[in-house]
Design an enzyme around this catalytic site. Structure first.
Site, short mmCIF file in Angstrom:
data_model
loop_
_atom_site.label_atom_id
_atom_site.label_comp_id
_atom_site.label_asym_id
_atom_site.label_seq_id
_atom_site.Cartn_x
_atom_site.Cartn_y
_atom_site.Cartn_z
N ASP A 19 0.83 -1.21 0.00
CA ASP A 19 0.00 0.00 0.00
C ASP A 19 0.87 1.26 0.00
O ASP A 19 2.00 1.23 0.46
CB ASP A 19 -0.90 -0.04 1.24
CG ASP A 19 -2.08 0.91 1.12
OD1 ASP A 19 -2.34 1.42 0.00
OD2 ASP A 19 -2.75 1.15 2.14
N TRP A 24 2.68 8.12 -1.98
CA TRP A 24 4.11 8.36 -2.21
C TRP A 24 4.29 9.27 -3.42
O TRP A 24 5.07 10.22 -3.38
CB TRP A 24 4.79 7.01 -2.44
CG TRP A 24 6.27 7.05 -2.63
CD1 TRP A 24 7.23 6.96 -1.66
CD2 TRP A 24 6.97 7.15 -3.88
NE1 TRP A 24 8.49 7.01 -2.21
CE2 TRP A 24 8.35 7.13 -3.59
CE3 TRP A 24 6.58 7.27 -5.21
CZ2 TRP A 24 9.34 7.20 -4.57
CZ3 TRP A 24 7.56 7.36 -6.20
CH2 TRP A 24 8.92 7.32 -5.87
N ARG A 32 -0.29 9.28 -9.80
CA ARG A 32 -0.31 8.03 -9.01
C ARG A 32 0.45 6.90 -9.71
O ARG A 32 1.08 6.07 -9.06
CB ARG A 32 -1.77 7.61 -8.78
CG ARG A 32 -2.54 8.57 -7.88
CD ARG A 32 -3.99 8.15 -7.76
NE ARG A 32 -4.11 6.79 -7.22
CZ ARG A 32 -4.04 6.51 -5.93
NH1 ARG A 32 -3.86 7.45 -5.04
NH2 ARG A 32 -4.15 5.26 -5.53
N HIS A 36 3.10 3.67 -8.74
CA HIS A 36 2.98 2.24 -9.06
C HIS A 36 4.24 1.75 -9.77
O HIS A 36 4.70 0.63 -9.55
CB HIS A 36 1.75 1.98 -9.93
CG HIS A 36 0.45 2.28 -9.23
ND1 HIS A 36 0.19 1.88 -7.94
CD2 HIS A 36 -0.66 2.96 -9.64
CE1 HIS A 36 -1.02 2.29 -7.58
NE2 HIS A 36 -1.55 2.95 -8.59
N GLU A 66 -11.71 -5.05 -5.45
CA GLU A 66 -12.27 -3.72 -5.17
C GLU A 66 -11.55 -2.62 -5.97
O GLU A 66 -12.07 -1.51 -6.11
CB GLU A 66 -12.16 -3.39 -3.67
CG GLU A 66 -13.11 -4.19 -2.78
CD GLU A 66 -12.75 -5.66 -2.65
OE1 GLU A 66 -11.55 -5.98 -2.59
OE2 GLU A 66 -13.68 -6.51 -2.64
N ASN A 67 -10.37 -2.91 -6.48
CA ASN A 67 -9.60 -1.87 -7.20
C ASN A 67 -10.24 -1.45 -8.52
O ASN A 67 -9.86 -0.42 -9.10
CB ASN A 67 -8.15 -2.33 -7.45
CG ASN A 67 -7.29 -2.29 -6.22
OD1 ASN A 67 -6.31 -3.03 -6.09
ND2 ASN A 67 -7.61 -1.42 -5.26
N TRP A 68 -11.25 -2.22 -9.00
CA TRP A 68 -11.96 -1.80 -10.23
C TRP A 68 -12.72 -0.50 -10.01
O TRP A 68 -13.17 0.13 -10.96
CB TRP A 68 -12.95 -2.89 -10.68
CG TRP A 68 -12.28 -4.17 -11.07
CD1 TRP A 68 -12.31 -5.34 -10.36
CD2 TRP A 68 -11.49 -4.43 -12.24
NE1 TRP A 68 -11.58 -6.30 -11.02
CE2 TRP A 68 -11.08 -5.78 -12.18
CE3 TRP A 68 -11.10 -3.66 -13.35
CZ2 TRP A 68 -10.27 -6.37 -13.15
CZ3 TRP A 68 -10.31 -4.25 -14.33
CH2 TRP A 68 -9.91 -5.59 -14.21
N ARG A 70 -11.44 2.18 -9.02
CA ARG A 70 -10.55 3.32 -9.29
C ARG A 70 -10.87 3.93 -10.66
O ARG A 70 -11.65 3.37 -11.42
CB ARG A 70 -9.10 2.85 -9.24
CG ARG A 70 -8.74 2.40 -7.84
CD ARG A 70 -7.29 2.12 -7.66
NE ARG A 70 -7.08 1.83 -6.24
CZ ARG A 70 -5.93 1.93 -5.61
NH1 ARG A 70 -4.86 2.31 -6.26
NH2 ARG A 70 -5.83 1.65 -4.32
N ARG A 187 1.62 -5.13 6.00
CA ARG A 187 0.93 -4.08 5.23
C ARG A 187 1.73 -2.79 5.37
O ARG A 187 2.01 -2.35 6.49
CB ARG A 187 -0.50 -3.86 5.71
CG ARG A 187 -1.18 -2.80 4.85
CD ARG A 187 -2.63 -2.57 5.21
NE ARG A 187 -3.21 -1.65 4.24
CZ ARG A 187 -4.42 -1.75 3.73
NH1 ARG A 187 -5.19 -2.74 4.08
NH2 ARG A 187 -4.87 -0.87 2.86
N ARG A 193 -5.47 -2.55 8.32
CA ARG A 193 -6.63 -3.29 7.80
C ARG A 193 -6.12 -4.46 6.96
O ARG A 193 -5.02 -4.40 6.42
CB ARG A 193 -7.46 -2.44 6.83
CG ARG A 193 -8.12 -1.26 7.34
CD ARG A 193 -9.14 -0.79 6.27
NE ARG A 193 -8.49 -0.09 5.17
CZ ARG A 193 -8.18 1.20 5.19
NH1 ARG A 193 -8.44 1.93 6.26
NH2 ARG A 193 -7.60 1.77 4.16
#
Ligand code: FPP
Length: 241
Positions: A19, A24, A32, A36, A66-68, A70, A187, A193
């Site tokens: 994460d 960063w 972003r 990556h 869940e990243n879909w 974005r 993490r 989480r």
């Protein structure tokens, strides 16, 4: 990296929720995707570092179900990054003796990426130095749901009786059927989480939540987290004599 002695009681399987790439990059005034890209370089280093830390299995959370949610441009950028990364790193990972496998629902990924994933798995299938598992379009609830559906078919078609279903049988239907359970889940980036990662498999894992953003996860940071693990007393619910 600095020389580290392998701790025989260190973790055999480390799983990482990578994460903080976005934060960063934002802190540096960059898009972003720049984060990556920096994160992808740390993936390579983490794999290279595993043998010196005694880590045989490394599992990384690259893209969640869940990243879909974005933006389209971030998703497209990430998918392109995964494709490029496989193309560029395949031979190097193979030379390192890394066995690469993917978990998650691959049918929803673009066909080019799926083909590259199949290619990399096949190329490295006989390697045994480090077992790298990349969770791509992975979510633990989705994994357990898919496993349960397949199990239900086995029962409906009478290849399995309901009374034969136990934890080992259910585990054998999960995407991770070929992996030992993680000993340590890390993490990065400060959130405490689990975010739907390896929920079943991490029942007895130790957790380390560290503030470092993933693009700053150097081999030294990896070594220090792994070395902290050695001092822990794991009882798996029992009382130690
Ligand atoms: C989390 O940071 C990171 C991701 C969702 C993607 C992980 C991908 C990589 C590290 C790229 C390379 C991976 C491979 C396998 C080559 P975030 O975007 O959620 O960060 P934020 O919480 O700061 O926004």
């Amino acid at each position: 990296m600095s020389a580290v002695e392998i701790n025989p009681e260190g973790p055999n399987h480390v799983a990482i929720i990578m994460d903080g790439n976005g934060r960063w990059a934002t802190q540096r005034g960059r898009p972003r995707l720049f984060g990556h890209q920096a994160g992808a370089k740390r993936v390579r280093q983490a794999v290279e570092t595993c043998p010196s830390l005694g880590v045989k299995y490394l599992t990384i959370f690259a893209f969640s179900t869940e990243n879909w949610k974005r933006t389209q441009s971030e998703i497209a950028g990430l998918m392109a990054l995964f494709r490029r990364h496989i193309q560029r790193e395949a031979n190097y990972l193979h030379r390192l003796g890394t066995r690469v496998r993917f978990i998650g629902e691959r049918e929803k990924l673009d066909i080019k990426l799926q083909k590259l994933m199949d290619y990399l798995e096949k190329l490295t299938e006989n390697n045994d130095t480090t077992h790298l598992t990349v969770a791509l379009n992975y979510g633990a609830r989705d994994e357990v749901t898919r496993a349960t559906k397949r199990l239900a078919v086995e029962v409906a078609e009478k290849r399995l009786r309901p009374e034969q279903v136990n934890t080992e049988v259910l585990a054998s239907f999960l995407d991770t059927y070929m992996l030992p359970d993680p000993d340590l889940v890390i993490r990065t980036s400060g959130e405490a989480r689990i975010s739907n990662f390896l929920l079943w498999q991490s029942a007895y894992a130790e957790y380390e939540f560290i503030d470092t953003h993933w693009p700053d996860f150097t081999p030294d940071v990896f070594a220090s987290v792994v070395n902290r693990f050695g001092g822990r007393d794991r009882r798996y619910g029992a009382v130690k004599a």
